[in-house]
Design a protein around this motif. Structure first.
Motif, short mmCIF file in Angstrom:
data_model
loop_
_atom_site.label_atom_id
_atom_site.label_comp_id
_atom_site.label_asym_id
_atom_site.label_seq_id
_atom_site.Cartn_x
_atom_site.Cartn_y
_atom_site.Cartn_z
N GLN A 68 0.83 -1.20 0.00
CA GLN A 68 0.00 0.00 0.00
C GLN A 68 0.86 1.26 0.00
OE1 GLN A 68 -3.30 -0.11 2.63
NE2 GLN A 68 -3.95 1.98 2.21
N TRP A 126 1.96 2.10 -3.53
CA TRP A 126 0.92 1.94 -4.53
C TRP A 126 1.14 2.82 -5.76
CZ3 TRP A 126 -2.76 5.28 -6.60
CH2 TRP A 126 -2.89 6.53 -5.99
N LEU A 139 -5.83 -3.70 -4.24
CA LEU A 139 -5.22 -2.39 -4.04
C LEU A 139 -5.57 -1.52 -5.24
CD1 LEU A 139 -3.36 -0.46 -2.51
CD2 LEU A 139 -1.40 -1.54 -3.65
N GLU A 181 -5.96 2.40 -1.74
CA GLU A 181 -6.53 1.72 -0.59
C GLU A 181 -6.79 0.25 -0.92
OE1 GLU A 181 -10.02 3.68 0.83
OE2 GLU A 181 -9.07 5.67 0.85
N PHE A 182 -6.72 -0.59 0.10
CA PHE A 182 -7.04 -2.00 -0.04
C PHE A 182 -8.52 -2.24 0.30
CE2 PHE A 182 -2.59 -3.50 -0.05
CZ PHE A 182 -2.71 -4.58 -0.92
#
Length: 266
Positions: free
Chosen positions: A21, A24, A155, A179-180
């Motif tokens: 994350q 990312w 993700l 964001e996951f």
């Protein structure tokens, strides 16, 4: 505030996802660079060899889901090809494992490093890591991913505004860049993209942490063996048992999907 439950899980409880994350944007940039700069031959190699195939999960209309990645069942793609002695007739005069290793090293070094560091620190918890792209208009039939030993994290990398969502049981969930979203995919679900733009996420499958590691690892071996016998190009990700039962359509309020799913041979 997100409402978490038995199938929509709080990503914060899985600290081993943090490194992915945190990186990312770099991972997204690698994906965009590949799409913009890779040769037609490299793109064809990625989607023909590095993408898990499914004969069970169907889509409505002509819009498709495309996927390719770098990690399968805890092994980098070139290692997986060698371990399972996979052959590709269209590349019979080439060393496929060497070619995908070159492609991975050239286009996805930061992603590969983040995966390797995470697995080194967390006992190889990450099992599959691949890019998943929803083309505009995509509508996927209701299905399950029969992976009782794993959860699936998404993700968000490229998520345009609009109706791009995952319907799972009684919920409709949305992806967000950086964001996951973490789901238990053994519950019936059907994602869609009702926009004019592509959506891409990094799909990250990982061992469930509330079960003994030796149990989930043993189950993975049994399941992958079965799936590779069914279709070696599934890369152990998808199988014939990825089907929702008819009663799931009614139980989870998704019965509107039943008629066209029947038309697709559900």
């Amino acid at each position: 505030m997100a409402q978490f439950n038995e199938y929509h899980l709080d990503p914060k409880q899985f600290s081993f996802l943090n490194l992915l994350q945190e990186n990312w944007q770099a991972i997204r940039d690698e994906f965009i660079s590949f799409r913009q700069n890779a040769s037609p031959e490299e793109i064809e190699l990625a989607f023909n060899v590095m993408g898990p195939k499914s004969k069970t999960i169907k889509t409505k209309g002509k819009s498709k889901y495309s996927a390719f990645g770098v990690l399968f069942q805890g092994m980098f793609i070139e290692q997986y090809i060698q371990a399972h002695h996979l052959t590709y007739p269209q590349y019979e005069l080439q060393n496929v494992s060497e070619k995908v290793l070159e492609l991975r090293n050239h286009y996805f070094p930061k992603l590969a490093t983040a995966i390797a560091q995470t697995n080194a620190l967390h006992e190889n918890v990450l099992r599959n890591v691949y890019f998943g792209t929803f083309l505009p208009g995509l509508d996927v039939k209701l299905h399950v991913n029969y992976n009782p030993h794993m959860n699936r994290g998404y993700l968000g990398l490229i998520v345009p505004e609009g109706d791009i969502a995952m319907k799972i049981c009684h919920d409709k969930l949305y992806w967000h860049e950086g964001e996951f979203m973490v789901l238990d995919h053994s519950y019936p679900h059907c994602p869609h993209n009702y926009t004019d733009y592509e959506r891409t996420v990094l799909v990250v499958d990982f061992f469930k942490t509330d079960q003994p590691r030796e149990d989930v690892a043993r189950f993975e071996q049994e399941l992958v063996k079965q799936r590779m016998e069914e279709d070696p190009y599934s890369l152990g990700v998808f199988g014939k048992n990825d089907k929702a039962k008819p009663e799931d359509f009614v139980l989870y309020g998704l019965s509107h999907q039943l008629e066209w799913d029947k038309g697709l041979g559900a």
